[in-house]
Every structure is written in C-alpha cells, then in structure tokens.
Design a protein around this motif. Structure first.
Motif, PDB file in Angstrom:
ATOM      1  N   ARG A 209       5.654   9.020 -15.755  1.00 23.40           N
ATOM      2  CA  ARG A 209       4.937   8.455 -14.598  1.00 23.40           C
ATOM      3  C   ARG A 209       3.556   7.930 -15.009  1.00 23.40           C
ATOM      4  O   ARG A 209       3.078   6.948 -14.452  1.00 23.40           O
ATOM      5  N   VAL A 213       2.735   4.129 -14.070  1.00 30.40           N
ATOM      6  CA  VAL A 213       1.751   3.860 -13.028  1.00 30.40           C
ATOM      7  C   VAL A 213       0.419   3.371 -13.595  1.00 30.40           C
ATOM      8  O   VAL A 213      -0.188   2.441 -13.058  1.00 30.40           O
ATOM      9  N   LYS A 281      -6.479  11.719  -3.692  1.00 29.14           N
ATOM     10  CA  LYS A 281      -6.050  11.948  -2.308  1.00 29.14           C
ATOM     11  C   LYS A 281      -6.884  13.021  -1.613  1.00 29.14           C
ATOM     12  O   LYS A 281      -6.777  13.201  -0.407  1.00 29.14           O
ATOM     13  N   ALA A 297      -6.639   8.066  -1.442  1.00 30.51           N
ATOM     14  CA  ALA A 297      -5.262   7.558  -1.345  1.00 30.51           C
ATOM     15  C   ALA A 297      -4.399   8.255  -2.372  1.00 30.51           C
ATOM     16  O   ALA A 297      -4.891   8.881  -3.316  1.00 30.51           O
ATOM     17  N   ASP A 298      -3.086   8.122  -2.172  1.00 36.48           N
ATOM     18  CA  ASP A 298      -2.116   8.622  -3.142  1.00 36.48           C
ATOM     19  C   ASP A 298      -2.005   7.584  -4.263  1.00 36.48           C
ATOM     20  O   ASP A 298      -1.745   6.403  -3.985  1.00 36.48           O
ATOM     21  N   PHE A 300       0.253   7.042  -6.294  1.00 41.02           N
ATOM     22  CA  PHE A 300       1.583   6.437  -6.448  1.00 41.02           C
ATOM     23  C   PHE A 300       1.810   5.313  -5.435  1.00 41.02           C
ATOM     24  O   PHE A 300       2.735   4.525  -5.569  1.00 41.02           O
ATOM     25  N   ASP A 301       0.960   5.249  -4.405  1.00 42.31           N
ATOM     26  CA  ASP A 301       0.983   4.092  -3.496  1.00 42.31           C
ATOM     27  C   ASP A 301      -0.062   3.071  -3.945  1.00 42.31           C
ATOM     28  O   ASP A 301       0.209   1.879  -4.028  1.00 42.31           O
ATOM     29  N   ALA A 302      -1.281   3.591  -4.224  1.00 48.10           N
ATOM     30  CA  ALA A 302      -2.419   2.683  -4.434  1.00 48.10           C
ATOM     31  C   ALA A 302      -2.299   1.880  -5.727  1.00 48.10           C
ATOM     32  O   ALA A 302      -2.603   0.680  -5.738  1.00 48.10           O
ATOM     33  N   PRO A 304       0.453   0.933  -7.702  1.00 52.56           N
ATOM     34  CA  PRO A 304       1.394  -0.193  -7.697  1.00 52.56           C
ATOM     35  C   PRO A 304       0.908  -1.340  -6.795  1.00 52.56           C
ATOM     36  O   PRO A 304       1.088  -2.514  -7.121  1.00 52.56           O
ATOM     37  N   GLU A 305       0.246  -0.974  -5.683  1.00 50.70           N
ATOM     38  CA  GLU A 305      -0.271  -2.008  -4.779  1.00 50.70           C
ATOM     39  C   GLU A 305      -1.385  -2.804  -5.473  1.00 50.70           C
ATOM     40  O   GLU A 305      -1.448  -4.031  -5.376  1.00 50.70           O
TER      41      GLU A 305
END
Ligand code: FAD
Length: 310
Positions: A209, A213, A281, A297-298, A300-302, A304-305
């Motif tokens: 990961r 990431v 987070k 933020a997480d 794993f969301d932030a 990749p965005e």
C-alpha cells in the motif's frame, strides 16, 4: 585564517553538499582551499574550481582514496592540516565518518553539525533532537567542523577560476579495505537534496500500500520519497528513506507528510522544510502543529484524489 574544505563527491560529480558547506566556510571567513580526494576525480576538481572566492583546489588521487574510507582520507587531511586553522566537511555519511578521526588524530574536539556560524570560533548546533540550539565556542587552535547542510544555501559554482593543484596522497594506513558498494537504483531525486519529498507513515499499513499510494503522487510531483521510522521498522519502506533523528535530516521546499503522527524524532528530521503539508485523519495529530497546510482526511481517499488532480 585558512580553511580546508573536504569535498563530497562520487569521483564523477561534486555534490550539492559541498556547495552548501562552502557557504558555511565563507561565513567563518579566510582563505578557502577545497580538497578533492578520490580516484579519477579530475572532473570534480575542475567543477570545484568554478566556485568564486576559493584560493585553490587540492586534488589527491589514489586507489585507497577511491571510496573515501575514513582511514586513508583522515591520514591525508591530517598531513595537510598544519597549513589550516579549520577543517570543515558536510555532515554526510562520509563527513561523519572521516572528520571525527581527523579530530582524534589532531587531538582536538569536533564541533558537529553546525547550523549557523556566529563567528570564526563560535557556532550553533541542534541538540536534544533539535529541541534546543546550543552555542559552542571552540577554543582549540585547530577547528574540525561538520556542517548540517540544510541550514545553508548552496554556493553557485560559476565565475571562479581557482587553480587545481595535484598533490600526492599519503601512504594507505591499511587499516581498512573496500569490499563493495550496494546502491539502491532509483530514478527519483536523492532524499537529502530533493526539492519535494512525499513521506509516508505507519498508517500505510503494508509495503504494497505504501508503494500503491505514496509513489504515484511522488512521481507526479518529481519528488523523493521519505518515511517515518515506524513505516521503516514495519518493512513498508527501505531504511534509506527514513527521515528523522535517526534517519536523514531534510529541508526541502515542500514536505508532504502522509499518515505520520509528528513524533518529536520525526520532526527533528523535517521541521526546517519551507512548506509542510500534513494529511492525517486525526485532527489532534501533533504534525498539524508544524504544518503550513493541514488536511484532516483518510490518506487512502486523499492521495489517489490528489494524484488524479495532479
Ligand atoms: P504513528 O505515530 O503510529 O502515527 C500514525 C499516524 O497515522 C497517526 O497520527 C494516525 O492518526 C494516522 N493515520 C492512521 N490511519 C490513517 C489514515 N487512513 N489516513 C490518515 N491518517 C491516518 N521516528 C521517525 O520517523 N524518524 C526517526 O528518525 C526516529 N528516530 C527515533 C529515535 C529514537 C531514539 C526513538 C525513541 C524514536 C524514534 N522515532 C523516529 C520513532 C518516533 O518516536 C515515532 O514512533 C514514529 O515517528 C511514529 O511513526 P508514524 O508517525 O508513522 O506512526
């Protein structure tokens, strides 16, 4: 006053660390000579001669100096030290290996990892993992100094024409021998001199990961990759990516800390970065106290965005 600067290089190119150490040497003041010790390193000496305000470049070439082992390099420096008031080198792996030996052989104290020159004999250096700055006055006749290069701008290698003088190397004391150099191959910038660093912490959870990431964002930004010790200890990232008290000390223009809590030992390695961005987070994570921009933020969301947006 005369200063001998022990150059950092790989026999092919002069490191930026030398240019930063030259800035520190200029602040001490006096005639500055740069010692290029190596093998097949004539191009390095030529590059060093382009610095302004340098009296001469000393080029010493020998088999024993090819890999800058501490024992032959220190013997060479000590043989030259009679002509100098100060011996200075960047606090790199090589500098930290060679200069303590020089100080011991000269029977003087070493002033380690200075971040500021107050005067020719007084320096500032961090202690307690960077939580306090100690002002040290060196009263020894000869000063042996290593420089934390993140504290100094790089001098420009242009406009100078210092003569290159070839000198003989001292006899190899034969106390050590070179076995092999195992280098990790990477297209990425080197951590210690990178303009941008994207760093990952324990939050990444696995090596896979970490790579999925952190690396794509680093690649988009042309950044070097760093890691917290927790991430390194857990095997998510290799040792040489570790930033902090027991890792590398960095001061890039942009440091992006992802899923890193901001423990004091991590901050010791990156808090001098010009702009710090933290993604975590937990809004109470201590990293937000040093961050210029914080995103709760997480990762794993932030991340990749962010990669898509870049
Ligand atoms: P943690 O402290 O566990 O923090 C993980 C963070 O990730 C937490 O803040 C959490 O909120 C956040 N998080 C979790 N999941 C997510 C998610 N999905 N999205 C966003 N955020 C998330 N440490 C170093 O880094 N470098 C050193 O050189 C160093 N030297 C040390 C020397 C000594 C002598 C000692 C005693 C310790 C040293 N340490 C060093 C270790 C240091 O004390 C910390 O343990 C380490 O920095 C913690 O790493 P971390 O921030 O990755 O992990």
């Amino acid at each position: 006053m005369a200063i001998l600067l022990f150059a950092e290089h790989d026999n092919a190119a002069l490191s930026d660390q030398t240019a930063r150490t030259l800035t520190a040497a200029r602040r001490i003041g006096g005639e500055i000579d740069i010692l290029v010790a190596g093998k097949g390193a004539a191009a390095v000496a030529q590059a060093a001669s382009a610095f302004q305000g340098v009296r001469k470049i000393l080029l010493a070439e020998a088999d024993a100096l090819e890999h800058r082992l501490a024992e032959p390099a220190a013997a060479l420096i000590v043989s030259l030290a009679g002509d100098y008031d100060t011996v200075i080198a960047p606090a790199t792996t090589t500098g930290k290996n060679v200069l303590p030996r020089v100080a011991a052989l000269l029977d003087v104290m070493q002033v380690s990892e200075i971040v500021e020159v107050v005067s020719a004999d007084t320096f500032k250096r961090p202690i307690y993992a960077g939580n306090a700055i100690q002002t040290v006055q060196a009263t020894d006749g000869k000063k042996v100094i290593t420089v934390r290069t993140s504290g100094f701008e790089a001098a420009q290698a242009e406009g100078g024409s210092a003569p290159v003088e070839t000198i003989g190397a001292t006899a190899d004391p034969r106390l050590s021998g070179f076995v092999e150099n195992r280098l990790s191959e990477s297209e990425r910038p080197e951590l210690a001199s990178a303009r941008i660093i994207v760093s990952g912490g324990r939050a990444l959870g696995s090596e896979e990961r970490f790579r999925q990431v952190i690396l794509p964002v680093a690649d988009k930004l042309g950044a070097a990759v760093g890691a917290s010790r927790a991430a390194v200890d857990a095997g998510y990232a290799p040792n040489d990516w570790q930033v902090g008290q027991t890792g590398k000390v960095v001061a890039p223009e942009l440091y992006v800390a992802c899923g890193i809590s901001g423990a004091i030992q991590h901050l010791a390695g990156m808090k001098d970065s010009k702009v710090i961005v933290a993604i975590n987070k937990d809004e109470d994570a201590p990293i937000f106290q040093v961050a210029d921009y914080g995103l709760v933020a997480d990762i794993f969301d932030a991340l990749p965005e962010l990669e898509r947006a870049l």
